[in-house]
Design an enzyme around this catalytic site. Structure first.
Site, mmCIF file in Angstrom:
data_model
loop_
_atom_site.group_PDB
_atom_site.id
_atom_site.type_symbol
_atom_site.label_atom_id
_atom_site.label_comp_id
_atom_site.label_asym_id
_atom_site.label_seq_id
_atom_site.Cartn_x
_atom_site.Cartn_y
_atom_site.Cartn_z
ATOM 1 N N SER A 77 0.859 -1.182 0.000
ATOM 2 C CA SER A 77 0.000 0.000 0.000
ATOM 3 C C SER A 77 0.892 1.227 0.000
ATOM 4 O O SER A 77 2.067 1.157 0.395
ATOM 5 C CB SER A 77 -0.872 0.000 1.260
ATOM 6 O OG SER A 77 -1.526 1.248 1.443
ATOM 7 N N TYR B 10 -2.595 -1.219 10.292
ATOM 8 C CA TYR B 10 -2.489 -1.309 8.832
ATOM 9 C C TYR B 10 -1.133 -0.782 8.358
ATOM 10 O O TYR B 10 -0.444 -1.418 7.564
ATOM 11 C CB TYR B 10 -3.626 -0.520 8.190
ATOM 12 C CG TYR B 10 -3.756 -0.710 6.706
ATOM 13 C CD1 TYR B 10 -4.472 -1.785 6.185
ATOM 14 C CD2 TYR B 10 -3.191 0.195 5.808
ATOM 15 C CE1 TYR B 10 -4.605 -1.961 4.809
ATOM 16 C CE2 TYR B 10 -3.320 0.031 4.438
ATOM 17 C CZ TYR B 10 -4.030 -1.049 3.947
ATOM 18 O OH TYR B 10 -4.159 -1.219 2.598
#
Length: 257
Positions: free
Chosen positions: A139, A152
């Protein structure tokens, strides 16, 4: 089709980015193993649909990516794996001091540890076959941080570190290991969030996309699942045979800032 006959296992692939990757890889002639933690008729129907659409072999294997033994079982059941795409992931948003411990554990397990288990199981098979590709979907948050996303961000930073280690360990094995760092991708999950965000901020759809969701993206455009899939296909191809231990950002310029 340069990847014709190769077998690609894609975790978390019955929707969203994972499904987009599966479709693009099938276009390249890859046989596909779809995966999620469910085991519904719809899951198996999806595999049949892709098989017919692209004239490749597609199977669906249920495996819960929060459980290491099931991650390894997925690879064992898949068989002669050539390409592993670690895509499964979840998200939760909260301040660190309020972040639920169970959410932390789940995100680290699914977003990070699952990739360790699948990679550990797949590398011996790839070495035996003399060729392999491991592609981790990280990401932009593997390169940048945002508040309230501690688990995350930690997991995605960890994915990039693991990518580098695995690349070094396989450098002479005709195996490459790389990561892709998407920004915001227009998936059904993101699409479903837009109406609620419009109400919350009192904005139009266009304003929400430009000023809220894509605030950090200079292009002010979403990446598409097909674009992520195409980047995966490139990294799996022989054009990328000397690309290993690195990450490719598909984020509209977010991390260039």
């Amino acid at each position: 089709m340069p990847l014709e006959g190769k077998l690609a296992v894609i975790t978390g692939s019955n929707s969203g980015i994972g499904l987009g990757i599966a479709q693009e890889m099938a276009k390249q002639g890859c046989n596909i193993v779809l995966n999620s933690f469910t085991d519904s008729k719809e899951d198996h129907d999806l595999a049949d649909k892709l098989a017919k659409e692209f004239a490749v072999h597609v199977t669906y294997i249920k495996a819960d990516m929060s459980k290491g033994d099931e991650c390894r079982m997925l690879i064992e059941q898949a068989g002669d794996i050539d390409i592993l795409i670690n895509n499964a992931g979840i998200q939760h948003v909260a301040p660190i001091d309020e972040f639920p411990e169970d959410k932390w554990n789940a995100i680290i397990a699914i977003n990070l540890s699952s990739a360790f288990h699948t990679t550990a199981a797949a590398l011996p098979v790839m070495r035996k076959r003399g060729w392999g590709r491991v592609i981790n979907i990280a990401s932009a948050h593997g390169l940048r941080a945002s508040p309230y996303k501690v688990a995350y961000v930690a997991a995605k930073h960890g994915i990039l570190g693991m990518t580098k280690v695995a690349a070094l360990e396989t450098a002479k094995d005709n195996i490459t290991v790389n990561a892709i760092c998407p920004g915001y991708v227009l998936t059904p999950l993101v699409e479903a969030q837009i109406p609620d965000t419009m109400k919350e901020y009192g904005m139009s759809r266009e304003e929400v996309i430009e000023k809220v969701i894509l605030a950090k993206a200079p292009t002010k455009e979403f990446a598409t699942t097909a674009q992520i899939g195409g980047t995966v296909a490139y990294l799996a191809s022989n054009y990328a045979a000397q690309v290993t231990g690195t990450s490719i950002s598909v984020d509209g310029g977010w991390t260039a800032q």
